[in-house]
Design an enzyme around this catalytic site. Structure first.
Site, PDB file in Angstrom:
ATOM      1  N   THR A 155     110.529  41.016 119.984  1.00  0.00           N
ATOM      2  CA  THR A 155     109.706  41.453 121.105  1.00  0.00           C
ATOM      3  C   THR A 155     110.193  42.862 121.426  1.00  0.00           C
ATOM      4  O   THR A 155     111.287  43.229 121.015  1.00  0.00           O
ATOM      5  CB  THR A 155     109.958  40.520 122.324  1.00  0.00           C
ATOM      6  OG1 THR A 155     109.425  39.225 122.038  1.00  0.00           O
ATOM      7  CG2 THR A 155     109.325  41.010 123.592  1.00  0.00           C
ATOM      8  N   GLY A 207     110.349  32.117 123.399  1.00  0.00           N
ATOM      9  CA  GLY A 207     109.422  32.166 124.522  1.00  0.00           C
ATOM     10  C   GLY A 207     109.381  30.900 125.349  1.00  0.00           C
ATOM     11  O   GLY A 207     109.352  30.948 126.587  1.00  0.00           O
TER      12      GLY A 207
END
Ligand code: GLY
Length: 281
Positions: A155, A207
């Site tokens: 990310t 996540g």
């Protein structure tokens, strides 16, 4: 006047078990940090976050925008969130396809009534706004996909504090790679990306675990309730360790505290504290 501060990350994790690309990744992060800091000095925290995320999305070393990982059906679906801490406003796109910079569509949504849009309607919105069809696939990601080299993380994120004391945060991702098509990551949620007048945080890592812990919002709320950023981050990281959760965070508080912490092996980051015009990492 507040001294502007900036921190960026290029993901937490293990580079699919291969750290040989670490030097290139760090070099790119340092360069992007320097360039984004220049934007921060000329504009504000929100514009710096927007530009910084674009730089990261445009660099194929990072798992966001160009260079995003593929989901299990071989398609790239990207997600991004941005939050203006001064306005206390979050916007984001979830699983958008075939655009160069997901964060720019998230930025557009700041001005709309409905601020988070998903899937094909997000892609359609991008087209209606004039964003051209763009293929973010790079060879390295295709090879990882066909060899089933699935990483766990990846990310990008930027948090900035500007001269007026306003904080913004942005996060963008290609997901974890090999996931169920349509899986929603933390990045376009307030668990993965949050900012208010007290602090801003961007998370990276698994996540689902970041969402379970409400990481970014929790840290920022702890700062709002009086803890220092370091204590807020450490408390959240210690909670994560007990659950064997794998993620990292970057953050800045209204007092100018900069913080980075992780439960993963690695988090790639760079920051600029504004004092001596140097990038540290
Ligand atoms: N933090 C990125 C993801 O889980 O998709």
């Amino acid at each position: 006047m507040t001294i502007p501060k900036l921190i960026i990350h290029g993901g937490a994790g293990s580079l699919e078990g291969n750290l040989s690309g670490k030097a290139d990744l760090q070099k790119s992060l340092n360069e992007i940090c320097k360039n984004t800091y220049k934007v921060l000095l000329k504009t504000n925290s929100y514009q710096a976050v927007l530009r910084g995320i674009c730089y990261l999305e445009n660099n194929q070393l990072f798992n966001a925008g160009t260079g995003s990982k593929l989901q299990s059906d071989g398609r790239i679906r990207m997600s991004a969130g941005i939050m203006d801490g001064n306005l206390n406003k979050f916007s984001g796109v979830i699983n958008i396809q075939k655009v160069k910079n997901p964060i720019l569509i998230a930025d557009h949504l700041q001005k709309e009534k409905h601020t988070v849009i998903a899937d094909n309607k997000a892609t359609l919105l991008a087209r209606n706004l004039g964003f051209p069809v763009y293929n973010p696939l790079v060879e390295k990601r295709w090879n990882e996909y066909i060899k089933n080299q699935i990483g766990n993380y990846g990310t990008v994120g930027v948090v900035a504090l500007d001269s007026k004391g306003n904080i913004s945060a942005g996060t963008s991702t290609g997901g974890i790679g090999g996931e169920t098509p349509g899986r929603v990551s933390d990045s376009p949620t307030v668990a993965g990306n949050y900012a208010n007048k007290y602090a801003g945080v961007s998370a990276t890592g698994v996540g689902e675990q970041i969402i379970n812990s409400g990481v970014a919002t929790k840290i920022v709320t702890r700062v709002e309730d009086g803890l220092s950023l370091k204590r807020s981050v450490n408390k959240t990281i210690n909670e994560a360790k007990k659950l064997n959760y794998k993620f990292g965070v970057i953050g800045i508080s209204y007092t100018g505290e900069i913080c980075v912490e992780k439960t993963t092996d690695t988090i790639f980051y760079a920051w600029h504290d504004g004092k001596d015009n140097e990038v540290f990492h």
